[in-house]
Design a protein around this motif. Structure first.
Motif, PDB file in Angstrom:
ATOM      1  N   ALA A 118       0.835  -1.210   0.000  1.00 14.27           N
ATOM      2  CA  ALA A 118       0.000   0.000   0.000  1.00 14.27           C
ATOM      3  C   ALA A 118       0.870   1.260   0.000  1.00 14.27           C
ATOM      4  O   ALA A 118       0.581   2.226  -0.727  1.00 14.27           O
ATOM      5  CB  ALA A 118      -0.942  -0.009   1.197  1.00 14.27           C
ATOM      6  N   ILE A 119       1.926   1.257   0.781  1.00 11.38           N
ATOM      7  CA  ILE A 119       2.828   2.421   0.839  1.00 11.38           C
ATOM      8  C   ILE A 119       3.535   2.609  -0.503  1.00 11.38           C
ATOM      9  O   ILE A 119       3.635   3.734  -1.009  1.00 11.38           O
ATOM     10  CB  ILE A 119       3.826   2.269   2.006  1.00 11.38           C
ATOM     11  CG1 ILE A 119       3.080   2.422   3.335  1.00 11.38           C
ATOM     12  CG2 ILE A 119       4.959   3.286   1.905  1.00 11.38           C
ATOM     13  CD1 ILE A 119       3.897   2.044   4.558  1.00 11.38           C
ATOM     14  N   VAL A 120       4.026   1.537  -1.087  1.00 11.60           N
ATOM     15  CA  VAL A 120       4.708   1.622  -2.384  1.00 11.60           C
ATOM     16  C   VAL A 120       3.755   2.132  -3.460  1.00 11.60           C
ATOM     17  O   VAL A 120       4.115   3.002  -4.267  1.00 11.60           O
ATOM     18  CB  VAL A 120       5.327   0.253  -2.768  1.00 11.60           C
ATOM     19  CG1 VAL A 120       5.778   0.240  -4.221  1.00 11.60           C
ATOM     20  CG2 VAL A 120       6.477  -0.086  -1.843  1.00 11.60           C
ATOM     21  N   VAL A 121       2.525   1.634  -3.494  1.00  9.62           N
ATOM     22  CA  VAL A 121       1.539   2.095  -4.477  1.00  9.62           C
ATOM     23  C   VAL A 121       1.231   3.581  -4.263  1.00  9.62           C
ATOM     24  O   VAL A 121       1.168   4.362  -5.225  1.00  9.62           O
ATOM     25  CB  VAL A 121       0.254   1.234  -4.411  1.00  9.62           C
ATOM     26  CG1 VAL A 121      -0.869   1.867  -5.211  1.00  9.62           C
ATOM     27  CG2 VAL A 121       0.536  -0.176  -4.911  1.00  9.62           C
ATOM     28  N   ALA A 122       1.067   3.993  -3.018  1.00  6.45           N
ATOM     29  CA  ALA A 122       0.784   5.404  -2.720  1.00  6.45           C
ATOM     30  C   ALA A 122       1.950   6.293  -3.163  1.00  6.45           C
ATOM     31  O   ALA A 122       1.732   7.350  -3.776  1.00  6.45           O
ATOM     32  CB  ALA A 122       0.512   5.588  -1.232  1.00  6.45           C
ATOM     33  N   LEU A 123       3.170   5.884  -2.879  1.00  7.53           N
ATOM     34  CA  LEU A 123       4.337   6.661  -3.305  1.00  7.53           C
ATOM     35  C   LEU A 123       4.446   6.717  -4.823  1.00  7.53           C
ATOM     36  O   LEU A 123       4.782   7.762  -5.392  1.00  7.53           O
ATOM     37  CB  LEU A 123       5.615   6.085  -2.689  1.00  7.53           C
ATOM     38  CG  LEU A 123       5.767   6.269  -1.175  1.00  7.53           C
ATOM     39  CD1 LEU A 123       6.993   5.525  -0.662  1.00  7.53           C
ATOM     40  CD2 LEU A 123       5.826   7.738  -0.813  1.00  7.53           C
ATOM     41  N   ALA A 124       4.140   5.622  -5.490  1.00 11.69           N
ATOM     42  CA  ALA A 124       4.161   5.605  -6.961  1.00 11.69           C
ATOM     43  C   ALA A 124       3.108   6.561  -7.536  1.00 11.69           C
ATOM     44  O   ALA A 124       3.382   7.291  -8.490  1.00 11.69           O
ATOM     45  CB  ALA A 124       3.932   4.184  -7.476  1.00 11.69           C
ATOM     46  N   LEU A 125       1.925   6.572  -6.933  1.00 13.86           N
ATOM     47  CA  LEU A 125       0.876   7.495  -7.396  1.00 13.86           C
ATOM     48  C   LEU A 125       1.287   8.946  -7.188  1.00 13.86           C
ATOM     49  O   LEU A 125       1.071   9.793  -8.072  1.00 13.86           O
ATOM     50  CB  LEU A 125      -0.443   7.209  -6.671  1.00 13.86           C
ATOM     51  CG  LEU A 125      -1.200   5.975  -7.152  1.00 13.86           C
ATOM     52  CD1 LEU A 125      -2.397   5.697  -6.235  1.00 13.86           C
ATOM     53  CD2 LEU A 125      -1.661   6.162  -8.587  1.00 13.86           C
TER      54      LEU A 125
END
Length: 186
Positions: free
Chosen positions: A11-18
């Motif tokens: 979830a953190i990686v996806v949020a940072l990518a967004l």
């Protein structure tokens, strides 16, 4: 427990990518520095710049843009002329391609001006990097600050390259009491 940690990491990686994608390709925030755009934008105000609009669309006269002035600084100014335009100021009146253009965003500054004229008389051929030509060359823009008496703009550094434009200022979100969307002067 391991599954929950893994889900949180994903979830953190996806949020940072967004966040990265939004900042790189869609929108970016800026803090206005200086008084060159007063009263439209004031020192310390925070704005959102739409980066994608110019990727798929055109830059229009009257747009407030952010552009790379050099490797260190970005400036915020208003587009006055585009490629192929003739631009001239005569007695505080703007003429683009021979037609008078109203500038309602200057009214407050015209009342408070300290000089005889808010915007001194000049034309495209008077600017430093136009080689005496009357029209704005392809790939170039003429930009001015709304606070003409205080602004370092095309009158000082010449025309800017379209490729240096970051995007259009579309939203002022701070201070919240000054919230404003769409700075289109029309």
């Amino acid at each position: 427990m391991k599954k929950e940690i893994l889900e949180w990491l994903i979830a953190i990686v996806v949020a940072l990518a967004l966040i990265f994608v939004v900042n790189q390709f869609l929108f970016v925030t800026y803090t206005v520095k200086g008084s060159s755009m007063d009263p439209t934008l004031k020192d310390g105000e925070k704005v959102i710049v739409n980066k994608i609009g110019y990727t798929i669309g055109d830059i229009h006269k009257g747009d407030i843009i952010v552009f790379h002035a050099d490797k260190q600084y970005d400036y915020v100014k208003r587009v006055i002329g585009r490629a192929g335009d003739t631009v001239e100021y005569k007695e505080d009146d703007l003429f683009v391609n021979g037609k008078k253009v109203e500038e309602p965003y200057l009214e407050e500054n015209k009342i408070a001006k300290t000089n005889i004229l808010l915007t001194e008389n000049f034309s495209v051929k008077d600017l430093v990097n136009t080689k005496g030509k009357d029209t704005i060359p392809k790939g170039k823009l003429l930009v001015l600050g709304d606070n003409r008496e205080m602004s370092k703009d095309s009158r000082f550094f010449g025309l800017i390259n379209e490729k240096d434009v970051v995007g259009e200022v579309t939203l002022r979100y701070w201070p919240f009491s000054a919230f404003h969307y769409n700075f289109d002067p029309k």
